[in-house]
Scaffold this active site. Structure first.
Site, mmCIF file in Angstrom:
data_model
loop_
_atom_site.group_PDB
_atom_site.id
_atom_site.type_symbol
_atom_site.label_atom_id
_atom_site.label_comp_id
_atom_site.label_asym_id
_atom_site.label_seq_id
_atom_site.Cartn_x
_atom_site.Cartn_y
_atom_site.Cartn_z
ATOM 1 N N CYS A 14 91.111 65.123 -26.504
ATOM 2 C CA CYS A 14 91.201 65.393 -25.072
ATOM 3 C C CYS A 14 92.438 66.228 -24.786
ATOM 4 O O CYS A 14 93.269 66.465 -25.667
ATOM 5 C CB CYS A 14 91.308 64.081 -24.313
ATOM 6 S SG CYS A 14 90.113 62.861 -24.833
ATOM 7 N N ARG B 224 90.164 71.762 -25.384
ATOM 8 C CA ARG B 224 90.382 70.563 -26.181
ATOM 9 C C ARG B 224 89.286 69.527 -25.968
ATOM 10 O O ARG B 224 89.185 68.571 -26.728
ATOM 11 C CB ARG B 224 91.734 69.923 -25.837
ATOM 12 C CG ARG B 224 92.917 70.854 -26.011
ATOM 13 C CD ARG B 224 94.189 70.170 -25.559
ATOM 14 N NE ARG B 224 94.458 69.048 -26.408
ATOM 15 C CZ ARG B 224 95.115 69.132 -27.569
ATOM 16 N NH1 ARG B 224 95.558 70.304 -27.960
ATOM 17 N NH2 ARG B 224 95.297 68.077 -28.326
ATOM 18 N N ASN C 199 94.947 60.562 -25.057
ATOM 19 C CA ASN C 199 94.191 61.385 -26.021
ATOM 20 C C ASN C 199 94.293 60.683 -27.375
ATOM 21 O O ASN C 199 95.387 60.483 -27.888
ATOM 22 C CB ASN C 199 94.791 62.786 -26.121
ATOM 23 C CG ASN C 199 94.218 63.546 -27.330
ATOM 24 O OD1 ASN C 199 93.092 63.294 -27.750
ATOM 25 N ND2 ASN C 199 95.026 64.434 -27.895
#
Ligand code: AGP
Length: 616
Positions: A2, A27, A100
């Site tokens: 992410c 991403r 992330n």
């Protein structure tokens, strides 16, 4: 994988965070969200889909606030939907988080929290983490920074997180293990930016800190950033670096897609990659990280190359380079297989790990395995400060600049450039390559950028060929020797951006099965350059033609034989055999690009893919 981004300061956070998310969308792009605080009120907007959809929702509301966190997602735990998109809040609504990575033991933690009365709105590991932080904070009556540190000490997995407490809207806590996070520092600590990479804040500040693994930073308005080691709370001196990225590099530079821009950046990228390393006039190759470890390379039993995807294809080219030029035995391994195959790794083995992003989980794990068994690990990476760059003993960067398009192009040619320089250097040092031949190679390498430039000029011819085959359902790519990995790479490019099924093969393998696929509906791309088993490839071409296959041939300028047989020929400038992959791959990149554009595919963000895969 992410993208996370955040802002704390005197400006309006919304535009900064939202534009940052737009830049990080390469991403991951299956859902997005933003949380804003104006010191009193907290506003949360999140949705399945792209940042553009989030913008539509948020801009119908009050988006005032000087603190903001944003997230663009690539689902791992929990399908892409509104509930599972970030940011997530703790049960009390006091703590907000963007994350992330993956918390591998989230299920165990979740069960314990449920037993203590916590409830969950999403299926994500992230919501579990923020509630764990809340539980620790309440139980220990401690500050948010301490609670995050303690919570992370029990979490297992990879993470980059940004967290804030709605009651403390002048502070953000960030931490990392495995996933990257950068902190941008404004003047006099009056404002701070956090993000997965520097692209969201490049126009605001050039001062950045890249957090190391297992580090946590407490960011407080008007205060110096404090960094601590998560496991022992020890103090870490912040290392502020000056960013060399420029905004234009990030934006499309006038091209329709990042991929096309990056294909056209290859002459510069290759030049930037050998700049300061290839001193043709002096007849030397200077690579500090190789020079400082020359003994390891010269006495290596073998070189084991670990990588994934396109980087694996560059590794395969390197096998030909090191064995042919330096006479060092090479094994090329899919990192995902290598890490679990219980491989035999000896102390005198040199492991080369290749990765554009420097964040690919399987490659990172393969590195850790090799290091744990005493091998010397050399990294070839494109992202400065990335996890793989940090994890390897040393390495060499490919200076391709940011590669935004998910389909890797300039990273491939710059990886081959670095690996070719290494093989030439070792070959010359070992006396496998005479000085005169060595100098010929050095001279030739300095001509490659202009030969690529020349090749890019036939872009429109390749576009015409693409128009003929845009509706194909299958395609075969063939090559021999140094060009076999290029055939694999050409097939991967077509697969990943046009969704046409394609396979690459060593040309001679055709007779052992795949030739059964050949008929008038099967386009076959054959790399038939002068240098590299030309006569053998010509007979393979005739075998295909005699079965009505549609032939697109990549030939050396001035070829007269294949021209008579193939349906289409794409001429590339002549070069030495070891460098042919640097040229033969360009038309294949452009062919797949144009076919994908004509099929209306999202070339920069193909379905189901993300730029680097930070999960297994
Ligand atoms: C290539 O176009 C793909 N994006 C993918 O195969 C990629 O090469 C692979 O995931 C490895 O990524 P890395 O080089 O960043 O490690």
């Amino acid at each position: 994988m992410c993208g996370i981004t955040g802002y704390l300061g005197h400006r309006e956070a919304y535009p900064i965070v939202m534009n940052g998310l737009q830049r990080l969308e390469y991403r991951g792009y299956d859902s997005a969200g933003i949380v804003l605080s104006d010191g009193e009120n907290v506003k949360l907007f999140k949705t399945k889909g792209k940042v553009s959809s989030l913008r539509k929702i948020a801009e119908k509301n009050d988006v005032h606030g000087n603190l903001g966190l944003g997230h663009t997602r690539w689902a791992t735990h929990g399908i892409p939907n509104d509930e599972n998109s970030h940011p997530h809040f703790s049960n009390s609504g006091n703590i907000a988080i963007v994350h992330n990575g993956i918390i591998e033991n989230y299920d165990t933690i979740k069960k314990e929290l449920i037993a203590r009365g916590y409830t969950f709105k999403s299926d994500t590991d992230t919501e579990v983490l923020v509630n764990l932080i809340e539980e620790v904070k309440i139980k220990n009556n401690c500050k948010l920074g301490k609670a995050v540190q303690m919570a992370l000490s029990t979490a297992v997995g990879a993470y980059a997180i940004a967290v804030f407490d709605v009651n403390e809207p002048t502070e953000i806590i960030v931490a990392r293990l495995g996933s990257p996070i950068a902190i941008g520092i404004g003047e006099n600590n009056e404002e701070f930016f956090v993000a997965s990479d520097a692209s969201p804040f490049i126009e605001y500040t050039k001062d950045a800190i890249y957090l190391d693994d297992e580090e946590l930073a407490i960011i407080k308005l008007g205060k110096e950033i404090r960094i601590r080691k998560i496991k022992d709370d020890s103090f870490v001196e912040p290392h502020i670096q000056e960013l060399k990225l420029n905004l234009e590099q990030i934006e499309k530079g006038g091209f329709k897609h990042f991929m096309l821009k990056e294909i056209h950046e290859q002459p510069h990228a290759i030049q930037d990659t050998y700049r300061g390393r290839l001193l043709a006039s002096k007849g030397i190759i200077k690579m500090g990280s190789v020079d400082n470890n020359i003994g390891k390379f010269l006495n290596a039993n073998r070189i084991i190359i670990v990588a994934c995807g396109t980087s694996w294809h560059a590794g395969l080219v390197a096998e030909y380079l090191f064995e042919d030029l330096a006479r060092i035995p090479v094994e090329v391994e899919y990192a995902s297989e290598f890490r679990y195959r219980n491989p035999i790794i000896n102390k005198n083995d040199v492991v080369i790990a290749i990765s554009q992003s420097g964040e690919t989980a399987d490659t990172l794990a393969a590195i850790k395995l090799a290091k744990s068994q005493g091998a010397f690990v050399f990294g070839v990476c494109n992202v400065v400060g990335s996890s793989i760059a940090r994890e390897t003993d040393t390495g060499a960067y490919t200076h391709a600049g940011p590669e935004i398009g998910v389909a890797s192009t300039k990273a491939f040619t710059t990886q081959i450039t670095v690996l070719a320089l290494m093989a030439l250097k070792l070959g010359n040092l070992k006396g496998e390559i005479s000085n005169s031949r060595f100098n010929t190679f050095l001279q030739e390498m300095t001509l490659i950028p202009s030969k690529v430039e020349e090749l890019l000029k036939i872009n429109s011819e390749i576009e015409k060929i693409a128009a003929i085959y845009k509706d194909a359902t299958n395609c075969l790519y063939l090559g021999r020797g140094y060009n076999f990995p290029v055939a694999l790479e050409g097939a991967l490019k077509l697969k990943e951006i046009s969704y046409i099924h394609a396979e690459g093969y060593p040309a001679a393998e055709m007779k052992h099965g795949p030739i059964a696929l050949i008929d008038e509906h099967m386009p076959v791309v054959v790399i038939a350059t002068k240098k590299g088993h030309y006569d053998k490839v010509v007979s393979n071409i005739q075998e295909i033609k005699s079965r009505n296959g549609k032939l697109i041939a990549i030939v050396t300028k001035g070829d007269t034989i294949v021209k008579e047989i193939a349906d289409h020929v794409i001429e590339i400038p002549e070069t030495v055999e070891p460098f042919t992959p640097l040229l033969s791959t360009i038309p294949l990149q452009l062919l797949s690009y144009h076919i994908a554009v004509m099929r209306g595919c999202n070339v920069d963000q193909p379905r189901n893919l993300a730029k680097s895969v930070t999960v297994e």
